[in-house]
Structures are given as structure tokens and as C-alpha cells.
Design an enzyme around this catalytic site. Structure first.
Site, mmCIF file in Angstrom:
data_model
loop_
_atom_site.group_PDB
_atom_site.id
_atom_site.type_symbol
_atom_site.label_atom_id
_atom_site.label_comp_id
_atom_site.label_asym_id
_atom_site.label_seq_id
_atom_site.Cartn_x
_atom_site.Cartn_y
_atom_site.Cartn_z
ATOM 1 N NE ARG A 1 47.389 66.965 51.169
ATOM 2 C CZ ARG A 1 48.004 65.884 50.737
ATOM 3 N NH1 ARG A 1 47.600 64.701 51.147
ATOM 4 N NH2 ARG A 1 49.005 65.970 49.913
ATOM 5 C CG ASN B 1 45.298 55.281 47.006
ATOM 6 O OD1 ASN B 1 44.567 55.213 46.021
ATOM 7 N ND2 ASN B 1 44.850 55.400 48.233
ATOM 8 N N GLY C 1 51.068 61.985 43.477
ATOM 9 C CA GLY C 1 52.113 62.834 42.904
ATOM 10 C C GLY C 1 53.499 62.242 43.122
HETATM 11 P P1 ADP Z 1 50.222 51.878 50.163
HETATM 12 O O1 ADP Z 1 50.316 53.305 49.778
HETATM 13 O O2 ADP Z 1 50.014 51.676 51.616
HETATM 14 O O3 ADP Z 1 51.308 51.054 49.589
HETATM 15 P P2 ADP Z 1 48.444 51.439 47.937
HETATM 16 O O4 ADP Z 1 47.064 51.976 47.840
HETATM 17 O O5 ADP Z 1 49.493 52.086 47.120
HETATM 18 O O6 ADP Z 1 48.840 51.397 49.492
HETATM 19 O O7 ADP Z 1 48.446 49.899 47.553
HETATM 20 C C1 ADP Z 1 47.579 48.979 48.136
HETATM 21 C C2 ADP Z 1 47.319 47.863 47.131
HETATM 22 O O8 ADP Z 1 46.682 46.770 47.797
HETATM 23 C C3 ADP Z 1 46.399 48.280 46.005
HETATM 24 O O9 ADP Z 1 47.018 47.992 44.773
HETATM 25 C C4 ADP Z 1 45.152 47.417 46.227
HETATM 26 O O10 ADP Z 1 44.488 47.064 45.019
HETATM 27 C C5 ADP Z 1 45.731 46.195 46.923
HETATM 28 N N1 ADP Z 1 44.767 45.418 47.706
HETATM 29 C C6 ADP Z 1 43.767 45.873 48.487
HETATM 30 N N2 ADP Z 1 43.076 44.870 49.038
HETATM 31 C C7 ADP Z 1 43.642 43.715 48.611
HETATM 32 C C8 ADP Z 1 43.367 42.311 48.815
HETATM 33 N N3 ADP Z 1 42.344 41.909 49.573
HETATM 34 N N4 ADP Z 1 44.163 41.411 48.215
HETATM 35 C C9 ADP Z 1 45.188 41.810 47.412
HETATM 36 N N5 ADP Z 1 45.472 43.105 47.162
HETATM 37 C C10 ADP Z 1 44.720 44.048 47.752
#
Ligand code: ADP
Length: 455
Positions: free
Chosen positions: A284, A42, A47
Site C-alpha cells: 500500500r 474501523n 472490507g
Molecule cells: P480494532 O480494529 O482494533 O478493534 P476499531 O477501530 O474497530 O479497532 O474499534 C475501536 C473502537 O473504540 C471504535 O468503535 C472507537 O469509537 C472506540 N473508542 C475509541 N476511543 C474510545 C474511548 N475513549 N472510549 C470508548 N470507546 C472508544
């Protein structure tokens, strides 16, 4: 296969990158697991704006702010459900985290422009170049590669491994070919796997309101794996029913509209009858509910060229703009009448609304909805009008962590060897996360997690 590192980080978003880098810098060997083929989560598609108090940009702009005010806004924005001590940690450390991004990671932030997202008392959101998380993720990834953190994409963490004492000592994962890989962690595991906005079943489990009728702005990897994994190892969760929608999203795809960030520069929201119905800088959740209560459950965002020229959201998000125009979801019109007709709004009603806005802009006071930044004059075209719906955007709930990002069990005790940071955690944002606070959260606590685990 078996591999051993000091630290295993799950999830390559903003929190995971920050954690991995700090742990590596502290001397640990680090592997970062990402289940998707590409990194960023995310954070990448956001943004990228980041709140912090007393930053160099606030100084450039002569804006007075304080850690207290930032903490107060954040707590109040979440209906005072967030943990005040943890919110304090965020507010106190976000400035250093922003400076770290600027000075160490070489992230370029605009020097002369800040956003004031809904719920904030002052402008305090730093804006990265390009106005997206790509600037952050690209630079974080570059530094991580240089630092020698091992990144494994297409590698999904499935299960935490614990020893007889209950200490977390590794992760069992599935590799690209469906193979099982065991990653042993000498020092600890950091969960940074993001929220569960893309997991409709899990959304419904915790809050039936957020079912299939909502699309999501979120990256496909945000399916709550980190929360479930930690729960299996005894972790407590909190605020799981707090799910946030972002008010202004693409009605066709659910994706967040960044072009519509012109809202922070004065764009207004109107319904099918051409009437305003909410303060455009409200929280929001308030705006989202307001939109859903209108005829058809959608709204239009309207702005003119002079508002567009402030943040230049069209130029910086040109691809999104072109796509919206092509799909008939955004229209540029020379006159207000043409803008109204494009979406079958009564031109007279829209004109009356804009006349009122212009009056309020001149008076410096919005008598209808008390727009906190003050409305802008929209008497001159050209105009932009865009159709929008709310879409699931952030899950505020998640794992319970303490000030050193240790994951706590139901009794409030740390689970040895287990740390968490970012959207996977649930103690900061309460009922509602304010804009710009996700990046502040993930970078600030990601760094703390990395520093702590390496100790
Ligand atoms: P944050 O903003 O908390 O850093 P993000 O959504 O930017 O969270 O990043 C979380 C990441 O973790 C994503 O790229 C997602 O695909 C990855 N992810 C989620 N579940 C798993 C999993 N089981 N193993 C490895 N990566 C994962």
C-alpha cells in the site's frame, strides 16, 4: 455513579468484541464501553477480509500455505520492524480465530474465493459475506448480547484508575449526558480503542508528513484515546511514526473504495497520461507514494467486465458504486475510447497501455511491473474507470504488548491489570500493515486478551 465488573473493555470494534466475548465465556462479568453512539469502529467499515494460513477455503481451492510463510510475509511487509515473536503468535493463532468466527460466531465466509492482498505470497484472505466488516460486527454483537456482556454506547473512557501499587483497577468515563461514571474492574482492563487515523494533530505529532493534506478512511472514533490513556499509566509505545495510507480511496470523501477491490482480480492503475506506473499488487505504501508522484496526485483504476465478474465487487458494493457514478468518480463505458474521454485521458495512450497488458496477460508475464498474480486480458468491454487518491488508513504504531497481551512499560515490564489488543497496539505490522492482517490481528489478539484477563 460507580459500577463494578470483573472486566472493563474499552472500544467496541473487532478487538473489543472478541475480548469481551472470550472474557465472558471464561466466566467473568464484562462491560464494553464505546464512545460513539454505534459500535463497530474501523472493523465495521473495513472490507472485513481476514488472513489465515491453512484454512478450509485454501483447502477447497487447493492452495498451499503455511504458518511460516504467513509470518514471513507479514514481517517482510512491515520492513522487518514488527516483533517476530508476536508476528508468530498472530500467524499461529489466526486460523483458530477464523474458525472461531465461522463455527462459534456463525460468520459466513465465501467458500470458494480468497483475496491475495499486496505483499502476500499466496491467496489467504478469507472474505466475509457482503465483503465488509458488517458481517463480523453484526454477528459478534448478536453473540455478545446473548452472552450477557453489558454494552454501553455513548460512553467515553477518559482515564485509567490505578491503585497505590500501580495496578490498573478501573476506568473513569463520561456518559451521554456529560456525567462521570467510574467502572471498577476486579480482574483488569482491556484497551481495544483502535488507532489514531482520525486524529490529525496526533498524526502530525508523530509524523508531520500525514497532515491535513490527507483525508482518512477511518471511523471518527479512532482518535488515539487508548494510546494516550495507557501512556498516562506508564505504558510504552512503539512505531508511532508508521502511518499507512490506503491507495485507492474516494477523492471527495477519503473513504476507502471497496468497489475498487477489483484490483485484486486484475484491475490496473494508470495516470492522467494513460500509463501504468506501479505494480497493482505492490504494498500500500509503495502504490500510495506512486500515485502521489503522478500528475495531480491521483490515479485511475481501470478494469473490464470479465475482471468485474470474478469478485463481483460492483454487485456487493452497489451503494458505493451508485454514489461514485453519481459524483462523476466512476464511469462505465462500452469502449476504451469512451472510458478514456470521460476523464480526458488520451484514448490512444490508454489503448496502447491496454494492448500491452493484453500481451503480458497472454505471455503470462508482466515485463513492465511484474504483476505477481499475472495480468488479465482486457480486450473486451465494457470497461470501468474510477478516479482514486490515497487516504490515511491504519496506524501501525501503538502500545507495546507481550504474548499474553499484557501492556508493557518502558522497562518492558507488564503493567498489572492492563491488557490491549487490536489497532491500539504497535508490535505486529512494523512500517506497513498488509491487507487482511488487521482483522487477523484484532480477532486473534482480542480473543487472547479476553482469555488472559479472565484467568
Ligand atoms: P480494532 O480494529 O482494533 O478493534 P476499531 O477501530 O474497530 O479497532 O474499534 C475501536 C473502537 O473504540 C471504535 O468503535 C472507537 O469509537 C472506540 N473508542 C475509541 N476511543 C474510545 C474511548 N475513549 N472510549 C470508548 N470507546 C472508544
Amino acid at each position: 455513579a460507580e459500577q463494578t465488573y470483573d472486566v472493563v473493555v474499552i472500544g467496541a470494534g473487532g478487538a473489543g468484541f472478541s475480548a469481551a466475548l472470550e472474557a465472558k465465556q471464561a466466566g467473568a462479568s464484562v462491560v464494553l464501553l464505546e464512545k460513539m453512539p454505534s459500535v463497530g469502529g474501523n472493523t465495521l467499515i473495513s472490507g472485513g477480509e481476514m488472513n489465515a494460513a491453512n484454512t478450509w477455503v485454501q483447502k477447497n481451492l487447493g492452495i498451499e500455505d503455511s504458518v511460516d510463510l504467513f509470518a514471513k510475509d507479514t514481517l517482510k511487509g512491515g520492513d522487518d520492524i514488527g516483533d517476530p515473536e508476536m508476528v508468530r503468535v498472530l500467524a499461529e493463532n489466526a486460523t483458530a480465530a477464523a474458525e472461531w468466527l465461522k463455527d462459534e460466531i456463525k460468520v459466513n465466509f465465501l467458500e470458494d474465493h480468497l483475496f491475495q492482498f499486496g505483499g502476500h505470497s499466496v491467496k489467504r484472505a478469507l472474505i466475509p459475506e457482503g465483503h465488509t466488516g458488517a458481517e463480523l460486527i453484526t454477528k459478534l454483537k448478536k453473540h455478545m448480547d446473548e452472552a450477557g456482556v453489558i454494552l454501553k454506547t455513548n460512553t467515553k473512557a477518559d482515564k485509567l484508575i490505578t491503585d497505590e501499587s500501580g495496578k490498573v483497577v478501573g476506568v473513569e468515563a463520561t456518559g451521554a449526558k456529560g456525567n462521570t461514571i467510574t467502572f471498577h474492574a476486579n480482574k483488569g482492563v482491556i484497551i481495544a480503542a483502535g488507532g489514531f487515523g482520525s486524529n490529525v494533530e496526533m498524526r502530525k505529532q508523530y509524523n508531520p508528513e500525514y497532515d491535513e493534506k490527507y483525508m482518512t478512511t477511518d471511523a471518527p472514533g479512532t482518535t488515539g484515546d487508548g494510546i494516550v490513556m495507557a501512556q498516562t499509566a506508564g505504558a510504552a509505545v512503539t512505531n508511532m511514526d508508521s502511518i499507512q495510507t490506503y491507495p485507492v480511496c474516494n477523492p471527495k470523501t477519503g473513504v476507502i473504495s471497496l468497489v475498487a477491490d477489483s484490483r485484486f482480480d486484475g484491475a490496473i492503475l494508470v495516470n492522467q497520461s494513460g500509463k501504468r506506473f506501479v505494480e497493482e499488487l505492490e504494498r500500500r505504501d509503495v502504490i500510495s507514494k506512486g500515485i502521489l508522484a503522478q500528475e495531480g496526485g491521483y490515479a485511475y483504476q481501470l478494469w473490464n467486465q470479465s475482471i468485474a465478474d470474478i469478485g463481483k465487487t460492483i454487485e456487493v458494493h452497489q451503494d458505493e458504486y451508485d454514489m461514485l457514478v453519481k459524483d462523476g468518480l466512476l464511469h462505465k463505458a462500452d469502449t476504451l475510447e469512451e472510458a478514456a474521454k470521460f476523464f480526458s485521458i488520451d484514448p490512444k495512450a490508454l489503448q496502447a497501455t491496454v494492448d500491452r497488458v493484453n500481451q503480458f496477460a497472454k505471455a503470462g508475464k508482466d515485463d513492465d511491473f511484474n504483476h505477481r498474480a499475472g495480468l488479465k486480458d482486457m480486450s473486451q468491454g465494457p470497461y470501468y474507470i474510477q478516479k482514486a487518491v490515497p487516504s490515511v488508513h491504519h496506524t501501525m504504531g501503538g502500545l507495546v504488548i507481550n504474548k499474553t497481551t499484557e501492556v508493557l512499560n518502558e522497562k518492558g515490564q507488564p503493567i498489572p491489570g492492563l491488557y490491549a489488543a487490536g489497532e491500539v497496539t504497535g508490535v505486529i505490522h512494523g512500517k506497513n500493515r498488509l491487507g487482511g492482517n488487521a482483522i487477523a490481528d484484532v480477532i486473534t489478539f482480542g480473543r487472547i486478551a479476553g482469555q488472559q484477563v479472565a484467568k
